[in-house]
Motif scaffolding. Structure first.
Motif, PDB file in Angstrom:
ATOM      1  N   ILE A  73       0.859  -1.186   0.000  1.00  0.00           N
ATOM      2  CA  ILE A  73       0.000   0.000   0.000  1.00  0.00           C
ATOM      3  C   ILE A  73       0.895   1.235   0.000  1.00  0.00           C
ATOM      4  CG2 ILE A  73      -1.780   1.287   1.238  1.00  0.00           C
ATOM      5  CD1 ILE A  73      -2.682  -1.311   2.524  1.00  0.00           C
TER       6      ILE A  73
ATOM      7  N   ALA B  86       1.323   4.786   0.872  1.00  0.00           N
ATOM      8  CA  ALA B  86       0.545   5.500   1.879  1.00  0.00           C
ATOM      9  C   ALA B  86       1.320   6.678   2.457  1.00  0.00           C
ATOM     10  CB  ALA B  86       0.150   4.552   3.011  1.00  0.00           C
TER      11      ALA B  86
ATOM     12  N   TYR C 117      -3.759   5.982   7.844  1.00  0.00           N
ATOM     13  CA  TYR C 117      -2.964   6.482   6.729  1.00  0.00           C
ATOM     14  C   TYR C 117      -3.876   7.089   5.670  1.00  0.00           C
ATOM     15  CZ  TYR C 117      -4.465   2.248   4.253  1.00  0.00           C
ATOM     16  OH  TYR C 117      -5.216   1.259   3.661  1.00  0.00           O
ATOM     17  N   ARG C 118      -3.236   7.791   4.728  1.00  0.00           N
ATOM     18  CA  ARG C 118      -3.923   8.279   3.536  1.00  0.00           C
ATOM     19  C   ARG C 118      -3.467   7.431   2.358  1.00  0.00           C
ATOM     20  NH1 ARG C 118      -6.671  12.998   3.713  1.00  0.00           N
ATOM     21  NH2 ARG C 118      -6.493  14.278   5.591  1.00  0.00           N
ATOM     22  N   ASP C 119      -4.410   6.887   1.652  1.00  0.00           N
ATOM     23  CA  ASP C 119      -4.118   6.004   0.525  1.00  0.00           C
ATOM     24  C   ASP C 119      -3.733   6.852  -0.686  1.00  0.00           C
ATOM     25  OD1 ASP C 119      -3.922   4.062  -1.356  1.00  0.00           O
ATOM     26  OD2 ASP C 119      -5.870   3.144  -0.958  1.00  0.00           O
TER      27      ASP C 119
ATOM     28  N   SER D  92      -2.898   5.848  -3.557  1.00  0.00           N
ATOM     29  CA  SER D  92      -3.309   5.267  -4.833  1.00  0.00           C
ATOM     30  C   SER D  92      -4.653   5.814  -5.304  1.00  0.00           C
ATOM     31  CB  SER D  92      -3.392   3.744  -4.719  1.00  0.00           C
ATOM     32  OG  SER D  92      -4.381   3.366  -3.766  1.00  0.00           O
ATOM     33  N   THR D  93      -5.344   6.528  -4.412  1.00  0.00           N
ATOM     34  CA  THR D  93      -6.612   7.150  -4.787  1.00  0.00           C
ATOM     35  C   THR D  93      -6.384   8.608  -5.139  1.00  0.00           C
ATOM     36  OG1 THR D  93      -7.094   7.700  -2.481  1.00  0.00           O
ATOM     37  CG2 THR D  93      -7.909   5.601  -3.291  1.00  0.00           C
TER      38      THR D  93
ATOM     39  N   SER E 145      -6.507  10.955  -2.047  1.00  0.00           N
ATOM     40  CA  SER E 145      -5.757  10.486  -0.873  1.00  0.00           C
ATOM     41  C   SER E 145      -6.706  10.213   0.295  1.00  0.00           C
ATOM     42  CB  SER E 145      -4.695  11.509  -0.458  1.00  0.00           C
ATOM     43  OG  SER E 145      -3.745  11.683  -1.470  1.00  0.00           O
TER      44      SER E 145
END
Length: 242
Positions: free
Chosen positions: A43, A45, A57-59, A61-62, A65
């Motif tokens: 991930i 992150a 966490y902040r993703d 991949s989006t 975020s």
């Protein structure tokens, strides 16, 4: 002329070396954190908070975020953007402890009449773990006290009898017999009191332990961080005892 050419080549070589070094340093430090799951999924992150139960966490991949979290029992390693590595050891599987509230496991219509037992069934699991440590420590102290005072009483008894029965002086008997009696009474009495405290606190600790087992809750939860200076890596181990 030849010297100028050699100087130019040396300068170019030095510049090239500095450029490659800067590229290497730039690649060694990541711009984001990486969470490696136990199923080998990665991930990308930005970690905002990490506890013994989960990672917030902040993703990355989006597109926006999005905020997310992952339970620590799903995590194998965490690669921080500063280059450090936190590993959750496979030998100690991290298990998140489900939170509970006061009175969640109690039968409110049939609470025990005994005040201590009622406090046990009404407490949440974190409070029960604190209670267990407290009464278990008190039980250990009582057991040690009983051994120490009983040993002193026996030593006084033996010493007094030896003094009283050695030599022909009446002073030996005047000193020896009182020493034997006083040592036995004081040592035996204090030993009995501390042993009684040991039994009482041990019984309370056992009741708390039984309640945790009834809830299927761990007895102790400890987070043990460590750091290895040789490979510049950290380790995060969660130890759980039932």
């Amino acid at each position: 002329m030849l010297i100028r050419i050699l100087r130019k080549r040396s300068l170019l070589a030095l510049c090239l070396s500095l450029f490659l070094s800067s590229m290497t340093c730039a690649q060694s430090t990541s711009k984001h954190d990486v969470i490696l799951k136990r199923d080998s999924t990665r991930i990308q992150a930005l970690i905002t908070q990490m506890t013994n139960e989960k990672i917030n966490y902040r993703d990355l991949s989006t597109a926006d975020s999005a905020k997310a979290f992952i339970s620590m029992d799903l995590v194998a390693k965490v690669y921080l953007k500063n280059g450090k590595i936190l590993s959750v050891r496979d030998s100690v599987l991290a298990t998140s402890t489900p939170p509970d509230s006061v009175g969640q496991y109690a039968d409110l219509a049939n609470l025990p009449n005994d005040e201590f037992e009622r406090s046990v069934v009404m407490a949440n699991s974190d409070q029960l773990r604190d209670k267990y440590r407290y009464y278990n420590d008190k039980a250990i102290d009582g057991k040690r006290g009983a051994i120490i005072f009983t040993s002193l009483g026996v030593a006084s008894l033996v010493s007094g009898l030896i003094v009283a029965n050695t030599g022909s002086s009446t002073d030996n008997k005047k000193i020896g017999y009182p020493l034997a009696v006083a040592g036995t009474v004081v040592g035996g009495g204090l030993g009995l009191i501390t042993f009684t405290n040991h039994k009482r606190n041990s019984a309370k600790a056992q009741k708390v332990k039984n309640e945790l087992e009834r809830r299927n809750q761990p007895l102790t939860v400890r987070l043990n961080p460590s750091y290895n200076p040789f490979n510049n890596s950290g380790m995060l181990a969660l130890r759980i005892s039932f």
